[in-house]
Design an enzyme around this catalytic site. Structure first.
Site, mmCIF file in Angstrom:
data_model
loop_
_atom_site.group_PDB
_atom_site.id
_atom_site.type_symbol
_atom_site.label_atom_id
_atom_site.label_comp_id
_atom_site.label_asym_id
_atom_site.label_seq_id
_atom_site.Cartn_x
_atom_site.Cartn_y
_atom_site.Cartn_z
ATOM 1 N N CYS A 106 0.809 -0.722 0.023
ATOM 2 C CA CYS A 106 0.236 0.140 0.687
ATOM 3 C C CYS A 106 1.069 1.313 0.221
ATOM 4 O O CYS A 106 0.454 2.262 -0.779
ATOM 5 C CB CYS A 106 -1.098 -0.166 1.457
ATOM 6 S SG CYS A 106 -0.159 0.387 2.524
ATOM 7 N N GLY A 107 2.031 1.069 0.506
ATOM 8 C CA GLY A 107 2.916 2.507 0.530
ATOM 9 C C GLY A 107 3.544 2.776 -0.479
ATOM 10 O O GLY A 107 3.854 3.379 -0.986
#
Length: 297
Positions: A106-107
């Protein structure tokens, strides 16, 4: 707002209040009164002056009719029941292209959105693995994600044509006036938080910590402050209360092995996600970034 690496204690969470037709007076300064250098803002899809000065006539027969020209904004407001029957007092959005994440990236996917997909999340993952920051795509250190962003900027100088893009790790409570001013001036943020089943911010002690890219804000008729977000779990534009996001960011205390990845080993910073090098009460502020499409109402 401080760059102090120690983790501050967030202020007591404010009690929720029920909205009424008589709102409390808050001194919000118009965007034109802020020192934001708006002269260089550009909306690529339509005429800028038209978007700055034109208000869509309110249609009492439909919800969020003021946003008819902006379907993503209209859908986000409709789903959150925000500005249903009146336009916002202020709205600003730097609209980046959504990218769905593959695995627990996600990051890194949020980083890739800033670069319009090039470099890709896969490229950032290879870099994170090489530097010992990640095994599977996880990024549990705000400091380390900020370092990867710096590397991406060095290799993609086209993003600094307007002004040199500046980025900092901020340690502290997110729902405060200085952060609101930065949002109103066009800054965007990479923020870790706890997602609920519908991806909205919740309080789960960091057990499902997730990264979101905050790309704009909205102030409604009750003077409530909301933020627009993109993240790797959906292509939909999200709209969340800034207060809820701040509370969620401040509750990131401990790692929990993801149910979908029971056998993988995840890299945690010293002190865990709640420590000085982790996620709790930390986020990345990005100044002078300009997306291809910017909407100001």
């Amino acid at each position: 707002m401080s760059n102090n690496p120690s983790v501050p204690s967030p202020p007591p969470f404010p009690a929720r209040t029920t909205k009424t037709s008589e709102s409390t007076t808050v001194n919000h300064h118009p965007l034109t009164e802020l020192n934001c250098d708006l002269a260089n803002n550009v909306i690529t899809s339509t005429n800028l002056n038209q978007h700055r000065h034109q208000r869509v006539t309110f249609n009492a027969s439909g919800e969020c009719a003021w946003a008819t020209q902006y379907p993503e904004i209209q859908k986000a407001c409709y789903l959150r029941q925000v500005c249903q029957f009146a336009p916002p007092k202020e709205l600003r959005l730097q609209n980046v292209t959504p990218i769905l994440q593959v695995g627990p990236t996600c990051g890194l996917t949020a980083l890739s959105m800033l670069f319009e997909g090039a470099p890709s999340a896969k490229t950032f993952l290879e870099l994170a693995i090489a530097k010992g920051y990640s095994n599977n795509g996880e990024m549990f250190s705000t400091k380390q994600l900020n370092e990867l962003f710096a590397i991406g900027l060095d290799e993609n100088r086209h993003l600094v044509e307007y002004k040199p893009v500046e980025h900092h790790v901020i340690a502290g409570w997110m729902d405060e006036p200085s952060i609101q001013i930065q949002l109103r001036c066009g800054s965007i943020f990479l923020v870790p938080y706890d997602p609920d089943r519908d991806h909205t911010p919740c309080l789960n002690r960091g057990h499902k910590a997730h990264w979101a890219l905050i790309i704009g804000y909205l102030i409604d008729q009750f003077n409530d402050f909301y933020v627009f977000a993109r993240h790797g779990k959906t292509k939909n534009l999200a709209l969340w209360s800034l207060r809820d996001l701040a509370r969620s960011n401040a509750n990131l205390e401990e790692f929990c092995q993801p149910i979908g990845h029971p056998n993988e080993t995840f890299i945690l910073p010293e002190g865990g996600i709640g420590g000085r090098n982790g996620l709790r009460c930390k986020f990345i502020m990005i100044e002078h970034y300009r997306a291809k499409e910017e909407i100001i109402l």
